[in-house]
Design a protein around this motif. Structure first.
Motif, PDB file in Angstrom:
ATOM      1  N   SER A 175      17.255  -3.074  -3.161  1.00  9.14           N
ATOM      2  CA  SER A 175      18.709  -3.086  -3.270  1.00  9.14           C
ATOM      3  C   SER A 175      19.362  -3.039  -1.894  1.00  9.14           C
ATOM      4  O   SER A 175      20.350  -3.742  -1.635  1.00  9.14           O
ATOM      5  CB  SER A 175      19.175  -1.898  -4.111  1.00  9.14           C
ATOM      6  N   GLN A 176      18.794  -2.255  -0.991  1.00 15.37           N
ATOM      7  CA  GLN A 176      19.350  -2.172   0.360  1.00 15.37           C
ATOM      8  C   GLN A 176      19.130  -3.462   1.149  1.00 15.37           C
ATOM      9  O   GLN A 176      19.948  -3.813   2.004  1.00 15.37           O
ATOM     10  CB  GLN A 176      18.735  -0.982   1.093  1.00 15.37           C
ATOM     11  N   ARG A 177      18.042  -4.173   0.853  1.00 18.46           N
ATOM     12  CA  ARG A 177      17.823  -5.462   1.519  1.00 18.46           C
ATOM     13  C   ARG A 177      18.831  -6.502   1.037  1.00 18.46           C
ATOM     14  O   ARG A 177      19.359  -7.294   1.822  1.00 18.46           O
ATOM     15  CB  ARG A 177      16.391  -5.954   1.267  1.00 18.46           C
ATOM     16  N   SER A 178      19.097  -6.499  -0.255  1.00 17.02           N
ATOM     17  CA  SER A 178      19.988  -7.516  -0.815  1.00 17.02           C
ATOM     18  C   SER A 178      21.461  -7.162  -0.647  1.00 17.02           C
ATOM     19  O   SER A 178      22.313  -8.053  -0.547  1.00 17.02           O
ATOM     20  CB  SER A 178      19.677  -7.736  -2.300  1.00 17.02           C
ATOM     21  N   SER A 179      21.778  -5.863  -0.605  1.00 17.92           N
ATOM     22  CA  SER A 179      23.166  -5.408  -0.458  1.00 17.92           C
ATOM     23  C   SER A 179      23.189  -4.249   0.531  1.00 17.92           C
ATOM     24  O   SER A 179      23.288  -3.084   0.133  1.00 17.92           O
ATOM     25  CB  SER A 179      23.737  -4.975  -1.818  1.00 17.92           C
ATOM     26  N   PRO A 180      23.082  -4.529   1.820  1.00 13.68           N
ATOM     27  CA  PRO A 180      22.842  -3.478   2.809  1.00 13.68           C
ATOM     28  C   PRO A 180      23.937  -2.429   2.936  1.00 13.68           C
ATOM     29  O   PRO A 180      23.668  -1.327   3.413  1.00 13.68           O
ATOM     30  CB  PRO A 180      22.660  -4.254   4.119  1.00 13.68           C
ATOM     31  N   LEU A 181      25.153  -2.734   2.519  1.00 13.65           N
ATOM     32  CA  LEU A 181      26.232  -1.755   2.654  1.00 13.65           C
ATOM     33  C   LEU A 181      26.318  -0.809   1.460  1.00 13.65           C
ATOM     34  O   LEU A 181      27.124   0.125   1.463  1.00 13.65           O
ATOM     35  CB  LEU A 181      27.572  -2.464   2.846  1.00 13.65           C
ATOM     36  N   ILE A 182      25.494  -1.042   0.436  1.00 12.78           N
ATOM     37  CA  ILE A 182      25.613  -0.231  -0.780  1.00 12.78           C
ATOM     38  C   ILE A 182      25.302   1.232  -0.506  1.00 12.78           C
ATOM     39  O   ILE A 182      25.837   2.137  -1.160  1.00 12.78           O
ATOM     40  CB  ILE A 182      24.714  -0.799  -1.909  1.00 12.78           C
ATOM     41  N   ALA A 183      24.443   1.511   0.485  1.00 12.92           N
ATOM     42  CA  ALA A 183      24.088   2.903   0.787  1.00 12.92           C
ATOM     43  C   ALA A 183      25.285   3.689   1.287  1.00 12.92           C
ATOM     44  O   ALA A 183      25.368   4.907   1.080  1.00 12.92           O
ATOM     45  CB  ALA A 183      22.953   2.947   1.813  1.00 12.92           C
ATOM     46  N   ALA A 184      26.229   3.017   1.941  1.00 14.64           N
ATOM     47  CA  ALA A 184      27.433   3.697   2.421  1.00 14.64           C
ATOM     48  C   ALA A 184      28.420   3.950   1.286  1.00 14.64           C
ATOM     49  O   ALA A 184      29.330   4.773   1.425  1.00 14.64           O
ATOM     50  CB  ALA A 184      28.102   2.871   3.515  1.00 14.64           C
ATOM     51  N   MET A 185      28.257   3.236   0.167  1.00 12.54           N
ATOM     52  CA  MET A 185      29.161   3.373  -0.965  1.00 12.54           C
ATOM     53  C   MET A 185      28.637   4.356  -2.004  1.00 12.54           C
ATOM     54  O   MET A 185      29.350   5.255  -2.459  1.00 12.54           O
ATOM     55  CB  MET A 185      29.373   2.004  -1.632  1.00 12.54           C
ATOM     56  N   HIS A 186      27.367   4.170  -2.370  1.00 13.50           N
ATOM     57  CA  HIS A 186      26.804   5.020  -3.418  1.00 13.50           C
ATOM     58  C   HIS A 186      25.285   5.028  -3.289  1.00 13.50           C
ATOM     59  O   HIS A 186      24.603   4.189  -3.872  1.00 13.50           O
ATOM     60  CB  HIS A 186      27.212   4.511  -4.799  1.00 13.50           C
ATOM     61  N   PRO A 187      24.730   5.970  -2.513  1.00 13.88           N
ATOM     62  CA  PRO A 187      23.277   5.995  -2.323  1.00 13.88           C
ATOM     63  C   PRO A 187      22.539   6.227  -3.632  1.00 13.88           C
ATOM     64  O   PRO A 187      22.979   7.008  -4.480  1.00 13.88           O
ATOM     65  CB  PRO A 187      23.063   7.161  -1.348  1.00 13.88           C
ATOM     66  N   MET A 188      21.415   5.524  -3.785  1.00 16.33           N
ATOM     67  CA  MET A 188      20.626   5.606  -5.013  1.00 16.33           C
ATOM     68  C   MET A 188      19.144   5.765  -4.676  1.00 16.33           C
ATOM     69  O   MET A 188      18.286   5.087  -5.230  1.00 16.33           O
ATOM     70  CB  MET A 188      20.849   4.347  -5.862  1.00 16.33           C
ATOM     71  N   ASN A 189      18.850   6.657  -3.733  1.00 15.86           N
ATOM     72  CA  ASN A 189      17.458   6.932  -3.416  1.00 15.86           C
ATOM     73  C   ASN A 189      16.828   7.765  -4.537  1.00 15.86           C
ATOM     74  O   ASN A 189      17.541   8.400  -5.320  1.00 15.86           O
ATOM     75  CB  ASN A 189      17.337   7.643  -2.074  1.00 15.86           C
ATOM     76  N   PRO A 190      15.520   7.791  -4.658  1.00 19.51           N
ATOM     77  CA  PRO A 190      14.871   8.396  -5.830  1.00 19.51           C
ATOM     78  C   PRO A 190      15.225   9.856  -6.074  1.00 19.51           C
ATOM     79  O   PRO A 190      15.315  10.301  -7.226  1.00 19.51           O
ATOM     80  CB  PRO A 190      13.375   8.235  -5.535  1.00 19.51           C
ATOM     81  N   ASP A 191      15.421  10.635  -4.993  1.00 19.55           N
ATOM     82  CA  ASP A 191      15.705  12.061  -5.137  1.00 19.55           C
ATOM     83  C   ASP A 191      17.175  12.357  -5.407  1.00 19.55           C
ATOM     84  O   ASP A 191      17.532  13.510  -5.679  1.00 19.55           O
ATOM     85  CB  ASP A 191      15.272  12.809  -3.866  1.00 19.55           C
ATOM     86  N   HIS A 192      18.010  11.354  -5.305  1.00 20.61           N
ATOM     87  CA  HIS A 192      19.447  11.502  -5.539  1.00 20.61           C
ATOM     88  C   HIS A 192      19.681  12.010  -6.963  1.00 20.61           C
ATOM     89  O   HIS A 192      19.106  11.484  -7.915  1.00 20.61           O
ATOM     90  CB  HIS A 192      20.102  10.130  -5.344  1.00 20.61           C
ATOM     91  N   ILE A 193      20.506  13.045  -7.107  1.00 22.91           N
ATOM     92  CA  ILE A 193      20.769  13.583  -8.443  1.00 22.91           C
ATOM     93  C   ILE A 193      21.680  12.620  -9.194  1.00 22.91           C
ATOM     94  O   ILE A 193      22.747  12.231  -8.712  1.00 22.91           O
ATOM     95  CB  ILE A 193      21.389  14.990  -8.363  1.00 22.91           C
ATOM     96  N   HIS A 194      21.252  12.254 -10.387  1.00 23.92           N
ATOM     97  CA  HIS A 194      21.921  11.194 -11.133  1.00 23.92           C
ATOM     98  C   HIS A 194      22.651  11.765 -12.354  1.00 23.92           C
ATOM     99  O   HIS A 194      22.575  12.957 -12.652  1.00 23.92           O
ATOM    100  CB  HIS A 194      20.893  10.147 -11.566  1.00 23.92           C
ATOM    101  N   GLU A 195      23.323  10.859 -13.057  1.00 26.99           N
ATOM    102  CA  GLU A 195      24.122  11.236 -14.220  1.00 26.99           C
ATOM    103  C   GLU A 195      23.267  11.238 -15.487  1.00 26.99           C
ATOM    104  O   GLU A 195      22.482  10.319 -15.717  1.00 26.99           O
ATOM    105  CB  GLU A 195      25.286  10.255 -14.382  1.00 26.99           C
ATOM    106  N   GLU A 196      23.488  12.243 -16.309  1.00 32.25           N
ATOM    107  CA  GLU A 196      22.704  12.331 -17.544  1.00 32.25           C
ATOM    108  C   GLU A 196      23.071  11.249 -18.543  1.00 32.25           C
ATOM    109  O   GLU A 196      22.353  11.042 -19.524  1.00 32.25           O
ATOM    110  CB  GLU A 196      22.856  13.716 -18.189  1.00 32.25           C
ATOM    111  N   LEU A 197      24.145  10.497 -18.300  1.00 32.91           N
ATOM    112  CA  LEU A 197      24.437   9.374 -19.192  1.00 32.91           C
ATOM    113  C   LEU A 197      23.315   8.355 -19.150  1.00 32.91           C
ATOM    114  O   LEU A 197      23.175   7.547 -20.076  1.00 32.91           O
ATOM    115  CB  LEU A 197      25.784   8.738 -18.864  1.00 32.91           C
ATOM    116  N   GLU A 198      22.511   8.359 -18.068  1.00 34.75           N
ATOM    117  CA  GLU A 198      21.351   7.479 -18.013  1.00 34.75           C
ATOM    118  C   GLU A 198      20.418   7.740 -19.185  1.00 34.75           C
ATOM    119  O   GLU A 198      19.723   6.837 -19.666  1.00 34.75           O
ATOM    120  CB  GLU A 198      20.607   7.683 -16.692  1.00 34.75           C
TER     121      GLU A 198
END
Length: 425
Positions: A175-198
């Motif tokens: 995702s970072q290769r294809s959309s490199p600025l996405i990390a500055a908007m909403h990081p989605m690394n594996p350890d990132h705490i996510h929403e239970e709606l998932e």
């Protein structure tokens, strides 16, 4: 000082070679978005066949109809959505199989969770990650939310790495290769705490699908449908996760309280109360214009890989309506959560002193911060400083032709009801 990032090709993207090659790959490999294709792929992935209740098929087919009816969607994004749907269907198979073999999971108790609600882009992510740093609590990392149950017979990777974690890490790297600025908007690394709606995904429910595709009929179906069964499904998956963690830790970890967060809760406060009646709820409040400009900028940037056009007027119209619906829901139902179990979190106060706000929330939850917890939160903040990936510069007038104060007037009802400060440049 965080690097300032201004996107000067937001509406007329200049594609990198990587982006152009990925889109070309999608064009060369069109696929069918059908119920049979999705469910067959899920069966092949898991070796299982029993999905449990068939009611999810109506919702799956509504999504597929919406995706198939969008002529501007790139073939690359169709491949991505097929992956989403297949993963959710596979998770449904695995969850149902685990529950059938271990009915004792239903006896697990989700005890007094701390739940964060609030508009998207209103500080909920920062808040949940701060609170989750307190190891007295358990939380939901992204990798585990994506695949709550391990695949049968899949062994750990060298070094004891869970293959589910590795898949999530690989997806984030891509995702970072294809959309490199996405990390500055909403990081989605594996350890990132996510929403239970998932965890509602395997039930093919939640407003999350509005973020990954144009699905107005799906939204209308969601509006018209009682979400209580889907929240119950999510709670069952939380019980399953708690049971799994308890087994791994000899029962200790499974007894910890949860910290959760999801913007959808803002318009589902009565359903949230019915699902977690003993919860403590923290509701963030931020200038809706700041929320909208952040959301539509992120959506417009993502469009270069998802769509053959960037439709700025559609994005503004849709997300302004969507934010208003969330806020109207909060206005109507805020009172279902009594003062003893809830706290309002003004964004400007949270940003001015985030630790003090965390302390207030934890006091409300009758779990005051300890010295150890403060140290854990401080360590998290040192490792994840604000603006680590850069600070995005937003310009609603330049990029979307919308005057912020004119848009802000639409939300005067919200400013009148809650201690929200307008964010003017």
């Amino acid at each position: 000082m965080a690097e300032a990032i201004s996107i000067d090709d937001l509406l007329e993207p200049r594609l990198s070679d990587i982006q152009a090659n990925l889109l070309a790959f999608g064009d060369a490999n069109p696929l069918a978005l059908t119920e049979q294709a999705v469910l067959d792929a899920a069966r092949a992935r898991t070796g299982l066949r029993d999905f449990g209740s068939d009611d999810f098929r109506e919702r799956l087919n509504l999504l597929l109809d919406e995706w198939n009816g969008d002529p501007a969607m790139t073939h690359l994004w169709r491949m991505t959505l097929f992956g989403y749907a297949t993963r959710y269907a596979a998770n449904r198979l695995l969850i149902h199989d685990t529950l059938q073999r271990h009915p004792e999971i239903h006896d697990e108790v989700i005890d007094r969770p701390i739940v964060i609600a609030g508009l998207p882009r209103s500080g909920t992510t920062h808040l949940v990650n701060l609170i989750a740093a307190d190891t007295r609590l358990q939380s939901l990392p992204l990798w585990e939310s994506y695949e709550p149950v391990p695949l049968p017979s899949e062994a750990m990777l060298p070094g004891g790495i869970d293959p589910r974690y590795q898949r999530c890490a690989d997806a984030w790297a891509q995702s970072q290769r294809s959309s490199p600025l996405i990390a500055a908007m909403h990081p989605m690394n594996p350890d990132h705490i996510h929403e239970e709606l998932e965890l509602m995904g395997p039930d093919f429910a939640s407003y999350n699908f509005e973020w990954i595709g144009r699905v107005p009929r799906w939204r209308d179906h969601y509006y018209a449908t009682d979400q209580t069964p889907h929240y119950a499904y999510m709670k069952t998956v939380l019980k399953l996760l708690q049971w799994q963690r308890g087994r791994r830790s000899g029962g200790q970890h499974g007894r910890q309280r949860w910290v959760l967060k999801c913007p959808q809760h803002l318009e589902q406060l009565p359903v949230l109360k019915a699902t977690f009646p003993d919860a403590t709820v923290a509701i963030t409040h931020r200038d809706p214009v700041a929320v909208i400009q952040s959301a539509v900028t992120m959506q417009a940037y993502s469009s270069r890989m998802q769509r053959t056009e960037v439709d700025a007027p559609w994005l503004i119209a849709y997300w302004a309506d969507r934010v208003e619906h969330l806020l109207r829901g909060c206005m109507a139902d805020r009172g279902v959560w009594p003062e003893a179990q809830s706290i309002d979190v003004p964004f400007h106060e949270f940003m001015a002193d985030d630790i003090a706000m965390v302390a207030r929330i934890m006091d409300k939850a009758q779990m005051p911060l300890t010295d150890r917890a403060r140290g854990e939160i401080a360590a998290h903040m040192e490792a994840h400083p604000r603006g680590k990936e850069g600070r995005l510069i937003y310009n609603l007038k330049r990029d979307f032709g919308v005057d912020p104060d004119t848009l802000r007037a639409r939300f005067q009802f919200y400013f009148d009801a809650f201690p929200v400060k307008a964010e003017r440049a």
